[in-house]
Design an enzyme around this catalytic site. Structure first.
Site, PDB file in Angstrom:
ATOM      1  N   LYS A   1      18.761 -23.910   7.018  1.00 54.28           N
ATOM      2  CA  LYS A   1      17.514 -23.540   6.319  1.00 54.28           C
ATOM      3  C   LYS A   1      17.463 -22.069   5.903  1.00 54.28           C
ATOM      4  O   LYS A   1      16.866 -21.737   4.883  1.00 54.28           O
ATOM      5  CB  LYS A   1      16.297 -23.832   7.206  1.00 54.28           C
ATOM      6  CG  LYS A   1      15.934 -25.293   7.329  1.00 54.28           C
ATOM      7  CD  LYS A   1      14.625 -25.387   8.101  1.00 54.28           C
ATOM      8  CE  LYS A   1      14.192 -26.798   8.345  1.00 54.28           C
ATOM      9  NZ  LYS A   1      12.817 -26.866   8.849  1.00 54.28           N
TER      10      LYS A   1
ATOM     11  N   ASP B   1       7.475 -27.056   4.828  1.00 55.64           N
ATOM     12  CA  ASP B   1       6.946 -27.194   6.194  1.00 55.64           C
ATOM     13  C   ASP B   1       5.508 -26.681   6.242  1.00 55.64           C
ATOM     14  O   ASP B   1       4.681 -27.154   7.027  1.00 55.64           O
ATOM     15  CB  ASP B   1       7.797 -26.404   7.188  1.00 55.64           C
ATOM     16  CG  ASP B   1       9.135 -27.093   7.433  1.00 55.64           C
ATOM     17  OD1 ASP B   1       9.202 -28.320   7.264  1.00 55.64           O
ATOM     18  OD2 ASP B   1      10.102 -26.393   7.779  1.00 55.64           O
TER      19      ASP B   1
END
Ligand code: ATR
Length: 275
Positions: free
Chosen positions: A65, A101
């Site tokens: 990520k 997210d």
């Protein structure tokens, strides 16, 4: 056919193919979503394939990520602030990085506990690792008055609080009991709860009865923290909804339809998780 992916290393435990596969079938889309194991050193080659048009984009999970950021042609300001991208969108030879997210965390609470942030003055975030960052940015965005960032290693919480500034106050897990009576929301961003682990002596009984306790861990679906909170009569929100909601913007960008997070989707995931 439009092809999307989730990349990570390892990748076989990812639940994302199940979510996107179900949506592809539900909406009758001629597309695919595959899990690809990509080691960090193989990322540039994958970006070449994205730029060449082989994929419309994909999701990114641990440990990639952070590593994808410098490879993207553009990075969304939210992903920059969080320091990680979990969603890539490709087009016209370029790759754009996003972090969903943030919307996943907010979408889950908005669906499971509507109005949760109205007048919310104090929140406690447990943990100061990578997973805390999206939660902190989301809580700041919703204008929460004070966010107490408590971590086993308080120094790490202090570094993060200094970086993000604003309403963040750093402390240790031992500060929980003193802060709990004024807290309306508790978020666990640590890995505690996985593999049967639990917090030691967290004074949940000191929270107001109106408090909400949520966990980003979703295996098990009801972590010991959530089970304890439920036993005290508190409102609990599990982490599965965050996983479902974070998947929405990517699917929409790749396949052109904004998918719904339905009870049917949730049941399918619960069954797959063996709950
Ligand atoms: P992630 O990117 O998933 O957040 P991480 O950066 O390794 O992973 O962070 C894990 C978080 O869980 C940290 O806040 C960590 O606390 P430390 O900073 O003190 O390491 C917390 N954590 C993990 N195991 C823990 C345990 N047994 N007790 C308390 N906190 C724990």
């Amino acid at each position: 056919m439009k092809r999307a992916f989730v990349i990570g290393h390892p990748i076989k435990h990812s639940r994302s193919p199940l979510i996107h596969g179900l949506w592809l079938r539900t909406y009758g889309i001629d597309g695919s979503y595959e899990a690809i194991d990509v080691e960090p050193r193989a990322l540039p080659a994958l970006f070449d394939r994205l730029r060449a048009g082989e994929f419309v984009g994909g999701n990114v999970t641990i440990p990639l990520k952070e590593e994808v950021l410098p490879l993207c042609d553009t990075v969304d300001p939210l992903a920059k602030a969080i320091g990680a991208a979990n969603t890539l969108v490709a087009g016209e030879g370029k790759v754009h990085g996003f972090n969903t997210d943030f919307v996943g965390f907010l979408g889950n609470l908005d669906q499971a506990a509507p109005g949760w942030s109205d007048g919310l003055d104090q929140a406690i975030v447990l943990g100061a690792g990578g997973a805390a960052r999206a939660v902190l940015v989301a809580l700041k965005y919703r204008g929460i008055g004070t966010i107490h960032l408590l971590n086993r290693t308080p120094e790490r919480a202090r570094v993060l609080a200094n970086e993000f500034g604003g309403p963040l106050h750093a402390g240790s897990l031992g500060d929980f009991a003193a802060l709990a009576p004024a807290a309306g929301l508790v978020v666990n961003t640590t890995s505690i709860g996985m593999h049967g682990t639990r917090f030691d002596g967290l004074a949940l009984d000191r929270l107001p009865k109106s408090a909400i306790v949520t966990d980003i861990v979703y295996v098990p679906l009801e972590t010991p923290l959530l089970a304890d909170a439920r036993a005290y009569g508190l409102c609990v929100v599990d982490g599965l909804g965050m996983l479902l909601h974070q998947a929405v913007p990517g699917f929409e960008a790749w396949f052109g339809i904004r998918p719904d997070v339905t009870a049917e989707l949730r049941s399918a995931l619960e069954a797959a998780l063996g709950q």
